[in-house]
Design a protein around this motif. Structure first.
Motif, mmCIF file in Angstrom:
data_model
loop_
_atom_site.group_PDB
_atom_site.id
_atom_site.type_symbol
_atom_site.label_atom_id
_atom_site.label_comp_id
_atom_site.label_asym_id
_atom_site.label_seq_id
_atom_site.Cartn_x
_atom_site.Cartn_y
_atom_site.Cartn_z
ATOM 1 N N THR A 99 0.846 -1.182 0.000
ATOM 2 C CA THR A 99 0.000 0.000 0.000
ATOM 3 C C THR A 99 0.891 1.244 0.000
ATOM 4 O O THR A 99 2.110 1.154 0.180
ATOM 5 N N VAL A 100 0.284 2.396 -0.168
ATOM 6 C CA VAL A 100 1.031 3.658 -0.122
ATOM 7 C C VAL A 100 1.687 3.821 1.248
ATOM 8 O O VAL A 100 2.849 4.235 1.357
ATOM 9 N N ALA A 101 0.944 3.477 2.298
ATOM 10 C CA ALA A 101 1.487 3.593 3.654
ATOM 11 C C ALA A 101 2.704 2.691 3.829
ATOM 12 O O ALA A 101 3.686 3.077 4.481
ATOM 13 N N GLU A 102 2.662 1.504 3.252
ATOM 14 C CA GLU A 102 3.783 0.572 3.385
ATOM 15 C C GLU A 102 4.999 1.048 2.605
ATOM 16 O O GLU A 102 6.141 0.858 3.039
ATOM 17 N N VAL A 103 4.767 1.686 1.464
ATOM 18 C CA VAL A 103 5.885 2.262 0.717
ATOM 19 C C VAL A 103 6.541 3.372 1.537
ATOM 20 O O VAL A 103 7.772 3.475 1.602
ATOM 21 N N ASN A 104 5.720 4.198 2.178
ATOM 22 C CA ASN A 104 6.264 5.260 3.028
ATOM 23 C C ASN A 104 6.987 4.693 4.242
ATOM 24 O O ASN A 104 7.998 5.249 4.685
ATOM 25 N N GLN A 105 6.461 3.614 4.804
ATOM 26 C CA GLN A 105 7.132 2.960 5.918
ATOM 27 C C GLN A 105 8.495 2.414 5.483
ATOM 28 O O GLN A 105 9.473 2.482 6.227
ATOM 29 N N LEU A 106 8.535 1.874 4.274
ATOM 30 C CA LEU A 106 9.800 1.379 3.720
ATOM 31 C C LEU A 106 10.799 2.520 3.587
ATOM 32 O O LEU A 106 11.994 2.364 3.882
ATOM 33 N N ALA A 107 10.297 3.680 3.177
ATOM 34 C CA ALA A 107 11.169 4.857 3.031
ATOM 35 C C ALA A 107 11.687 5.354 4.366
ATOM 36 O O ALA A 107 12.759 5.963 4.433
ATOM 37 N N ASP A 108 10.942 5.100 5.441
ATOM 38 C CA ASP A 108 11.353 5.556 6.769
ATOM 39 C C ASP A 108 12.421 4.659 7.395
ATOM 40 O O ASP A 108 13.041 5.045 8.391
ATOM 41 N N LEU A 109 12.615 3.476 6.831
ATOM 42 C CA LEU A 109 13.608 2.558 7.383
ATOM 43 C C LEU A 109 15.017 3.068 7.104
ATOM 44 O O LEU A 109 15.241 3.853 6.184
ATOM 45 N N GLU A 110 15.953 2.616 7.905
ATOM 46 C CA GLU A 110 17.354 2.957 7.661
ATOM 47 C C GLU A 110 17.894 2.079 6.542
ATOM 48 O O GLU A 110 17.540 0.898 6.433
ATOM 49 N N SER A 111 18.759 2.652 5.744
ATOM 50 C CA SER A 111 19.298 1.919 4.605
ATOM 51 C C SER A 111 20.223 0.800 5.060
ATOM 52 O O SER A 111 20.664 0.745 6.207
ATOM 53 N N ARG A 112 20.524 -0.084 4.155
ATOM 54 C CA ARG A 112 21.394 -1.223 4.455
ATOM 55 C C ARG A 112 22.773 -0.757 4.911
ATOM 56 O O ARG A 112 23.374 -1.323 5.824
ATOM 57 N N GLU A 113 23.285 0.310 4.261
ATOM 58 C CA GLU A 113 24.606 0.820 4.617
ATOM 59 C C GLU A 113 24.625 1.345 6.050
ATOM 60 O O GLU A 113 25.576 1.117 6.794
ATOM 61 N N VAL A 114 23.544 2.065 6.439
ATOM 62 C CA VAL A 114 23.479 2.609 7.791
ATOM 63 C C VAL A 114 23.386 1.481 8.807
ATOM 64 O O VAL A 114 24.052 1.497 9.847
ATOM 65 N N LEU A 115 22.547 0.480 8.512
ATOM 66 C CA LEU A 115 22.397 -0.645 9.432
ATOM 67 C C LEU A 115 23.704 -1.411 9.575
ATOM 68 O O LEU A 115 24.088 -1.817 10.677
ATOM 69 N N LEU A 116 24.409 -1.618 8.455
ATOM 70 C CA LEU A 116 25.690 -2.318 8.511
ATOM 71 C C LEU A 116 26.712 -1.517 9.300
ATOM 72 O O LEU A 116 27.518 -2.083 10.040
ATOM 73 N N SER A 117 26.674 -0.192 9.123
ATOM 74 C CA SER A 117 27.596 0.662 9.864
ATOM 75 C C SER A 117 27.336 0.567 11.364
ATOM 76 O O SER A 117 28.264 0.458 12.170
#
Length: 205
Positions: free
Chosen positions: A116-134
């Motif tokens: 859904t649109v809300a889920e796409v926005n939630q995905l955008a709010d997540l931290e990127s893979r690079e940030v999580l790995l860091s």
């Protein structure tokens, strides 16, 4: 009979669906060519933005085995095919939509289901893979430093114990000559007592 160019277009879109980790359906009505170019650049190398007719996208989705996209395919449609990090592409689309209201995010598809649109926005709010790995690397570094300290502590204790034992042996080794002197003293005293016993014998004679 289907036209060869349409068949080729359907096959191309279907292949993009199969090769994508995620896809986001948008409506681009009102965006200028310059804005579309800016949007494509903001997506980076890990995503591509494709404008296509709804009928072709529907057929391509069916060919690729994607269910549930039909209700999103209304009005002028463009699809972001994501082959890189979904979070980064979702952030780029969300940020662009905030700055350019003509871009409308309608939903998407990821992990075998529609978003859904809300889920796409939630995905955008997540931290990127690079940030999580860091962050993970930083946490592991701190944990490893603590572990190294724990391992080093027993080692230093063993070293101190070994040094104490060495000092003890050195002390014991230094006491050996003292014992030898005591034996020598006993040896010198023995003849003295022997002379004392002989003295009365000479006196009696």
């Amino acid at each position: 009979m289907a036209r060869p160019d349409k068949v080729a277009a359907v096959d191309e879109i279907a292949e993009k669906f199969r090769g994508s980790s995620a896809s986001v359906v948008t409506e681009y009505r009102g965006l200028t060519m310059s804005q579309l170019t800016t949007l494509r650049r903001s997506l980076g190398e890990g995503a591509s933005y494709r404008i296509a007719k709804n009928t072709l996208v529907k057929r391509a989705a069916e060919n690729a085995g994607l269910d549930g996209l039909e209700e999103l395919l209304v009005g002028p449609t463009a699809i972001t095919f994501i082959t890189g990090e979904p979070v980064d592409a979702a952030k780029a689309l969300r940020d662009f939509a905030k700055a350019n209201q003509a871009l409308v995010i309608k939903g998407g598809f990821m992990d075998g289901r529609t978003l859904t649109v809300a889920e796409v926005n939630q995905l955008a709010d997540l931290e990127s893979r690079e940030v999580l790995l860091s962050k993970l690397a930083g946490a592991m570094k701190g944990t490893m430093a603590k572990a190294a300290g724990l391992f080093a502590a027993p080692a230093s204790q063993v070293a101190r114990l070994a040094q104490a034992l060495a000092d003890k042996r050195a002390e014991e080794g230094g006491a050996a000559p003292a014992g030898a002197d005591a034996d020598a003293t006993d040896a010198t005293e023995a003849p003295a007592s022997a002379d004392a016993s002989e003295a009365p014998a000479s006196a009696e004679s």
